[in-house]
Write a protein that holds these residues in place. Structure first.
Motif, PDB file in Angstrom:
ATOM      1  N   LEU A 191       1.614   3.369  -0.780  1.00  0.00           N
ATOM      2  CA  LEU A 191       1.639   2.171  -1.427  1.00  0.00           C
ATOM      3  C   LEU A 191       2.273   1.953  -2.814  1.00  0.00           C
ATOM      4  O   LEU A 191       2.992   0.807  -3.389  1.00  0.00           O
ATOM      5  N   GLN A 204      -4.450  -8.344  -0.607  1.00  0.00           N
ATOM      6  CA  GLN A 204      -3.926  -8.443  -2.075  1.00  0.00           C
ATOM      7  C   GLN A 204      -3.191  -7.157  -2.371  1.00  0.00           C
ATOM      8  O   GLN A 204      -2.153  -7.027  -2.930  1.00  0.00           O
ATOM      9  N   LYS A 205      -4.095  -6.154  -2.216  1.00  0.00           N
ATOM     10  CA  LYS A 205      -3.563  -4.582  -2.728  1.00  0.00           C
ATOM     11  C   LYS A 205      -2.301  -4.348  -1.521  1.00  0.00           C
ATOM     12  O   LYS A 205      -1.284  -3.546  -2.177  1.00  0.00           O
ATOM     13  N   TYR A 206      -2.571  -4.440  -0.396  1.00  0.00           N
ATOM     14  CA  TYR A 206      -1.619  -3.660   0.630  1.00  0.00           C
ATOM     15  C   TYR A 206      -0.507  -4.691   1.132  1.00  0.00           C
ATOM     16  O   TYR A 206       0.628  -3.927   1.489  1.00  0.00           O
ATOM     17  N   VAL A 257       0.720  -7.859   0.031  1.00  0.00           N
ATOM     18  CA  VAL A 257       1.703  -8.765  -0.639  1.00  0.00           C
ATOM     19  C   VAL A 257       3.115  -8.041  -0.709  1.00  0.00           C
ATOM     20  O   VAL A 257       3.496  -7.140  -1.145  1.00  0.00           O
ATOM     21  N   GLN A 262      -2.744  -5.683  -8.593  1.00  0.00           N
ATOM     22  CA  GLN A 262      -2.230  -6.252  -7.319  1.00  0.00           C
ATOM     23  C   GLN A 262      -3.122  -7.256  -6.932  1.00  0.00           C
ATOM     24  O   GLN A 262      -2.710  -8.417  -6.355  1.00  0.00           O
ATOM     25  N   ASP A 303      -9.566  -8.687  -0.922  1.00  0.00           N
ATOM     26  CA  ASP A 303      -8.857  -7.668  -1.724  1.00  0.00           C
ATOM     27  C   ASP A 303      -7.975  -6.602  -1.194  1.00  0.00           C
ATOM     28  O   ASP A 303      -6.814  -6.539  -1.842  1.00  0.00           O
TER      29      ASP A 303
END
Lengths: 424, 424
Positions: free
Chosen positions: B207, A152-154, A156, B152, A149
């Protein structure tokens, strides 16, 4: 290819795995005092005392011991050693404030490098998922999903696709150049495929399947050479080829000039990576229940490139690297490339039934057993001359551990058993 | 452009906003019985009783009332009405099991359509961030970040970049075609830019800045026409242009043939979207502290395309759509396109100081005040003939609410004040 020959090779591998390789680690790796694994051993297998515990060495040890347990080795005794490793990972390496694992601790568990490096996190997903598959303990997959997770959040790149790879502790993307924040690598995207495969095997979740399929496309469409299907090591964000540079955070000893750039910086491919990519993709397709013949053209091109360029038919073993179009630029022999080509060649045999892959397998097998294995100690030398004289003689280090060697033996034995049934 | 003219237009807009438009909603929208907002009103402003609460209408109402409060309207009384809306969103629309907001409820809060639609979630991020900026209540940004994180995790195409847009309740990607699972749209990527801008304004997090910058690249490099800079409505996953189809889940009334495909399905651009894109990007750059002149060539091309093709110099107002290379294919007048072109033309004036954008602004302003506003009721007709006769006469609906109209007036008044200072 005859029955006795196959049996002899399989027995040689089994004997090495169960009587030399696994015991080398299981008798040494447990850090009773500080938790986790000791990973630094000299050529005699003695603890060098080097005061570090790296994310990749800890997770690779966890993978190794979990996978051996799942494959039926150790008489059930390895589960406890695996649990010992995951406890340290969760209790000491996990960043409770920002999430993710620190890159480097000392032996006691104090943080030495707090960056978040995706190369290491791919092995976290891989090993934690394997641990749950092996033991049933759900903490493994729980943390594997946390890492998934976070990635995916940071990590991509939502514009050009693929993943950014090097971050500060708080997941701020690193700066460009040697800090790594503007590069995308074969290394990370291939090991994410490996990691997502085992994560998907463990969870069966649609999301994990989808991200695995997307990463397979990244590797086939962006990272592999369009003609030769060989892996290209480094890219800029828009997938133009980047000259191969040395990063500030390393996970291996590679030979760069003092300026930190490779000779032939934009035309290098590595035989071990190519064979590893191929067999990992074959394995991923099996887990995804996709017919491997979907990619058989690619596999054939890669395996042929390996045997036509990467195998030393004179002195045995696998060379380090060469240009994409063929030829060799570095004729030394790295332990891990031998390990990965063994598995790849057996997959070539199983997929295409072609004797030439079998000959290549036997060549590398012989080189490993005659030259690479440190006799009487049980692990493999890290780097050898073309002729097979040891250059780097350590048995364990943050960048050289049991994952390639043990996996190669487990996977090769499994495949040799199938070969035996199929071609005998 | 003279002082009195500017003042007269500004006063006309201010009077409409404070005495007609905002009161239309603030006197009607609060659902005292069930919570949330009532959003269905006929041409006389009477509640039609239609038993639905859509994610976009609820979030857009929350945005509208929060932004009006932040801009200083309502004497501080709107904060309570905004709070009333967020309570319903969190208590009734949020899926506590899988995360994210349901697409459609009935008035009481029962789920009618449980799909997770990113178009709606972009407005969730936008409105929840605006709510926190307006009121200081941290629940807004807390849920905005939850939605951001889910997007995301579940929605990015890590191979080709951009976002997938339509999902089942559990975030399984929808199937292809009208289910929407193989399409990427201008709509979603543009509204994510709008949403991420306000989220970044609210959090200042690296982010959120990074994902905003990446989305700006997606819009400029993938979605806008390479030559005309006009928006292309639909794409396949690898950014080849997809024929414009009607999806099963809709958020507007658009005119498709019975087969669900547009005439000129691959060569349509919409003037309101183009102007909206341009001013939203100008605003994003302001929040990012990036000089808008970085993109001034793009802005000039878009604004010139709008005034050369989209403005009806004979009868007033903005046409619906036409080919990218110029000309008009649909000469009717939609309310929201008028609203967005007003803001865009004023940004054209401020950025380039060119009289032709001011003339275009005045044209559309006049059309809105003479034809589009439903006199004595206070909201705008949804769709009119080219001449300005109402076709769709509802004032409120799941797909037609206060976000475009109120925002257009607030943003235009702000810009007219700057124009007054700058060009007087």
């Amino acid at each position: 290819m005859n029955k006795n020959e196959i049996i002899a090779l399989k027995d040689e591998a089994s004997n090495h795995l169960t009587n030399e390789l696994l015991p080398f680690w299981t008798t040494r790796m447990k850090d009773e005092k500080n938790g986790g694994y000791i990973t630094h051993f000299d050529k005699d297998g003695k603890d060098t005392g080097e005061d570090e515990k790296s994310l990749i060495a800890q997770t690779r040890c966890l993978y190794t011991i979990s996978s051996a347990h799942r494959a039926g080795y150790g008489n059930g005794e390895y589960a406890e050693l695996a649990k010992h490793g995951i406890n340290f990972l969760i209790d000491k390496m996990w960043d409770n404030e920002h999430g993710g694992f620190y890159w480097m601790l000392d032996r006691k568990g104090n943080v030495k490098i707090d960056q978040k490096i995706i190369y290491g996190h791919s092995f976290a997903i891989y090993s934690l998922s394997e641990y749950t598959l092996a033991t049933g303990d759900q903490r493994g997959v729980e943390y594997a999903e946390k890492v998934f997770d976070l990635i995916q959040k940071y990590c991509v790149d939502t514009m050009y696709g693929g993943y950014w790879e090097m971050f500060q502790r708080d997941w701020t993307l690193n700066g460009p150049g040697s800090a790594g924040g503007d590069r995308k690598t074969l290394d990370v995207h291939m090991h994410l495929m490996e990691a997502y495969t085992t994560l998907y095997e463990c969870t069966g979740k649609e999301l994990h399947r989808r991200k695995l399929l997307e990463d397979i496309d990244i590797l086939n469409i962006r990272i592999n050479h369009p003609k030769y299907k060989t892996g290209i090591p480094q890219f800029f964000k828009n997938w133009t080829i980047a000259p191969q540079i040395k990063f500030d955070i390393i996970w291996g000893w590679d030979r760069f000039s003092e300026e930190g750039e490779k000779g032939n910086a934009t035309d290098n491919t590595c035989y071990g990576h190519n064979a590893e990519f191929a067999w990992l993709l074959i394995h991923a397709l099996k887990i995804l229940k996709i017919d491997p013949s979907t990619y058989s053209k690619t596999f054939k091109i890669i395996f042929d490139h390996t045997i036509n360029n990467g195998i030393d038919y004179e002195l045995g073993g696998v060379y380090v690297e060469g240009p994409h179009s063929g030829g060799v630029s570095d004729k030394e022999k790295e332990f891990w490339q031998q390990a990965e080509v063994l598995i790849g060649m057996l997959d070539g045999v199983l997929l295409f039934g072609d004797e030439k892959y079998w000959e290549a397998y036997k060549n590398v097998h012989r080189f490993v057993f005659d030259k690479v294995i440190n006799k009487g100690v049980g692990e493999w030398y890290a780097l050898l001359t073309r002729k097979g004289e040891p250059i780097w003689t350590h048995m364990g280090h943050s960048w050289k551990i049991n994952y390639h060697t043990v996996r190669s033996m487990i996977q090769s034995i499994e495949r040799l058993e199938v070969v035996l049934k199929k071609f005998d």
